[in-house]
Design an enzyme around this catalytic site. Structure first.
Site, short mmCIF file in Angstrom:
data_model
loop_
_atom_site.label_atom_id
_atom_site.label_comp_id
_atom_site.label_asym_id
_atom_site.label_seq_id
_atom_site.Cartn_x
_atom_site.Cartn_y
_atom_site.Cartn_z
CE1 TYR A 7 -4.11 2.01 0.99
CE2 TYR A 7 -2.45 3.40 2.00
CZ TYR A 7 -3.73 3.22 1.54
OH TYR A 7 -4.64 4.25 1.63
CG PHE A 13 -2.05 9.12 -4.06
CD1 PHE A 13 -1.56 9.49 -5.30
CD2 PHE A 13 -1.35 8.15 -3.34
CE1 PHE A 13 -0.39 8.91 -5.81
CE2 PHE A 13 -0.18 7.57 -3.85
CZ PHE A 13 0.29 7.96 -5.09
CD GLU A 14 -6.71 3.89 -0.97
OE1 GLU A 14 -6.87 3.69 0.23
OE2 GLU A 14 -7.45 3.40 -1.84
CB ILE A 15 -0.07 3.12 -5.62
CG1 ILE A 15 -0.13 4.47 -6.35
CG2 ILE A 15 0.41 2.02 -6.58
CD1 ILE A 15 1.17 4.89 -7.01
CG HIS A 54 -9.42 2.35 2.58
ND1 HIS A 54 -9.04 2.72 1.32
CD2 HIS A 54 -10.65 1.81 2.45
CE1 HIS A 54 -10.00 2.41 0.46
NE2 HIS A 54 -10.99 1.88 1.13
#
Ligand SMILES: Nc1nc2c(ncn2[C@@H]2O[C@H](COP(=O)(O)OP(=O)(O)OP(=O)(O)O)[C@@H](O)[C@H]2O)c(=O)[nH]1
Ligand SMILES: *[C@@H]1O[C@H](CO)[C@@H](O)[C@H](O)[C@H]1NC(C)=O
Ligand SMILES: *[C@@H]1O[C@H](CO)[C@@H](O)[C@H](O)[C@H]1NC(C)=O
Ligand SMILES: *[C@@H]1O[C@H](CO)[C@@H](O)[C@H](O)[C@H]1NC(C)=O
Ligand SMILES: *[C@@H]1O[C@H](CO)[C@@H](O)[C@H](O)[C@H]1NC(C)=O
Ligand SMILES: [Mg+2]
Length: 516
Positions: free
Chosen positions: A233, A355-357, A392
């Site tokens: 994450y 924003f998340e990768i 999350h």
């Protein structure tokens, strides 16, 4: 540099004295004093600047930047070890947001995807218009798929007091509290996005929102680097949540952990404050000691009071001071710790989830799905305004360790009013080579910020406005301490044992008693 500056100053001063020969000698002296003051101020400003968080090196063994500065992307892509990943961009959007969506796409294409061509998944609670799909497809350098959410994914509850609950949140001025679609959006991103059939086709996603901005070029593949480094994450911003939006989220989380006997990961330490600082405390002291600053104070008070009770009153100053302590303790109620549950409290920190990768499977598993169902049943997505960001963060901390997380410090990013923009890496600015004349940069467009030694960015152009790293919350501090910890996965333990600490402090107390 300094010496040169002094020499120049000397010449200047001599020149001025010649000019001002007939003048009262006090003037040149005054002038010199002014110059010295200016130089002093300038160097002290420089010193302050160099202490800024954004200019420090944050790399540690647990988490560090993949590549400071730019790399040669063509060479990177051609490397035999490089493998494009099973990954997609993901954006939830309304048809009415087309302009903002295109603005995000221009940003991400020109700064990254023109070299990597990752596909896009667009989701909406109603069908995307032809125009929307057409304009998107025209802009991007890859494929897009467009999906609709079903009833189950985009709903709150059929409870009759739904409207009233939402309205009350409006009356209390809770940010977005009175906006039902915002609640639905948060619930969808909390528990459904990863189950959508279009997202299920990928192993990784990069979440985007309309009207976000990227300030730097990303010349490597973040999915591939995360995969190689065992990261699951990635984030760009960590900040505290507004307490009023999530009053019962943490209590609900603790109940889920207890009911399912979950052994949390070390990421839990990033979000929970542990008030159990001293083991084996008496029940009174347990109520009085909640923060590190309380420890010495409250135990020293206890020693003084015990001594007073054992030895009775005399007229010595120390006895009087002990008596005052006893009086104060008996008249001061124990502090109300309204957000503390079994010695733990949510510190409100969360990764900003716009924003998340991340990997899809860190959500798509039994523990996280169970967690979401538990939260959904408690009603917090409409009775309160739980955001998907704290959900999350807390949800992932049930299974992940600190070392599974990556801070994309080198990605300059802006959403609404907050932004993070890195310093460029010194000497790390390779020539910008575009794959399409659409993304050509002319003249000043192709000029970037000056790099610094500890910089990480590639061809960043930062705005002058506030940098988050330099105006940060305690959350950033906790993150830094955790990645600096050589054993981040070790369980947290109380700092002291009561009897041991007490016997040390008691020795001090008795020796002070003798000397006074
Ligand atoms: N299709 C659809 N998308 C929505 C809806 N509500 C929110 N979204 C999307 O969800 C994302 C976040 O919603 P926003 O309301 O912008 O929330 P935010 O970004 O936290 O808040 P702002 O700072 O006000 O923009 C955006 O991508 C929106 O386009 C909705 O009712 N339908
Ligand atoms: C990508 O990942 C998904 C989900 O794990 C899988 O179903 C799919 O087959 C993968 N596709 C490729 C091309 O590997
Ligand atoms: C806890 O306190 C009691 C007395 O107050 C002591 O006998 C015992 O050893 C302590 N326990 C630990 C683990 O130190
Ligand atoms: C987290 O760390 C613990 C202890 O080192 C380890 O047992 C566990 O497998 C790790 N969890 C993950 C998801 O890697
Ligand atoms: C820090 O943030 C606060 C509130 O968000 C803002 O008012 C202030 O101007 C910022 N300060 C700096 C130095 O950026
Ligand atoms: Mg928005």
């Amino acid at each position: 540099m300094r010496i040169l500056r002094k020499l120049r100053l000397g010449t200047l001063f001599r020149g001025l004295s010649l000019l001002l020969e007939d003048v009262n000698p006090v003037y040149p002296m005054l002038l010199l004093a002014c110059l010295i003051t200016i130089l002093f101020l300038k160097s002290s400003i420089e010193e302050e600047t160099s202490k800024l968080n954004s200019r420090q090196d944050w790399n540690t063994a647990t988490d560090s930047i993949f590549y400071p500065g730019c790399i040669d992307t063509q060479q990177y892509l051609g490397d035999a070890n490089y493998m494009g990943q099973n990954a997609t961009f993901l954006m939830l959007a309304r048809n009415s947001e087309l302009t903002e969506v295109l603005s995000t796409l221009e940003n991400i294409e020109s700064h990254f995807n023109q070299w990597f061509h990752y596909p896009y998944v667009f989701l909406n609670d109603e069908p995307f218009t032809e125009e929307f799909q057409h304009k998107v497809q025209q802009l991007i350098s890859s494929e897009a798929s467009f999906g609709i959410l079903n009833e189950e994914q985009w709903t709150l509850t059929d409870s009759s007091d739904l409207d009233e609950n939402i309205q009350v949140q409006g009356d209390r001025d809770i940010l977005y509290g009175d906006n039902p679609s915002y609640h639905k959006m948060c619930r969808f991103y909390s528990g459904w996005f990863y189950r959508h059939e279009l997202v299920q086709q990928y192993e990784w996603y990069w979440r985007l929102e309309p009207a976000v901005e990227f300030y730097c070029d990303l010349t490597y593949d973040p999915f591939f680097e995360m995969s190689k480094a065992g990261k699951k994450y990635g984030f760009t911003v960590i900040i505290p949540e507004l307490q009023e939006t999530i009053p019962s989220l943490f209590r609900s989380t603790l109940a889920y952990i207890r009911e399912n006997q979950i052994k949390v990961g070390s990421l839990w330490k990033l979000f929970s404050m542990d008030h159990h600082l001293v083991s084996n405390l008496t029940s009174i002291l347990d109520k009085l000691i909640n923060y590190p600053d309380d420890i010495m104070d409250k135990i020293s008070d206890e020693i003084a009071i015990e001594h007073l009770l054992d030895h009775g009153l005399d007229h010595k100053d120390t006895t009087i001071s002990s008596f005052k302590k006893l009086l104060s303790r008996s008249t001061t109620p124990a502090p109300m710790m309204t957000r503390k549950y079994s010695d733990l409290q949510y510190n409100l920190c969360h990764f900003w989830s716009n924003f998340e990768i991340a990997r899809v499977d860190i959500f798509d598993n039994e523990i996280y799905r169970g967690y979401f169902n538990h939260l959904d049943q408690s009603g917090g997505f409409w009775k309160e305004r739980w955001g998907d960001a704290p959900v999350h963060s807390l949800g992932l901390s049930l299974t992940l360790n600190v070392s599974d997380i990556h801070y994309f410090r080198d990605i300059g990013y802006k959403h609404s009013t907050l932004q993070h923009c890195p310093k460029n890496a010194q000497g790390g600015e390779l020539t910008y080579i575009t794959t399409s004349n659409r993304w050509e940069r002319k003249n000043e467009q192709n000029q970037y910020d000056k790099g610094i030694k500890t910089g990480s960015g590639c061809r960043c152009k930062c705005p002058n406005s506030a940098e988050l790293e330099d105006n940060q919350s305690y959350c950033q501090e906790i993150w830094l301490n955790l990645i600096k910890d050589p054993h981040p996965n070790k369980p947290r333990k109380p700092i002291f044992e009561y009897n041991e600490l007490k016997s040390v402090l008691k020795k001090d107390f008795l020796s002070n008693l003798k000397t006074s």
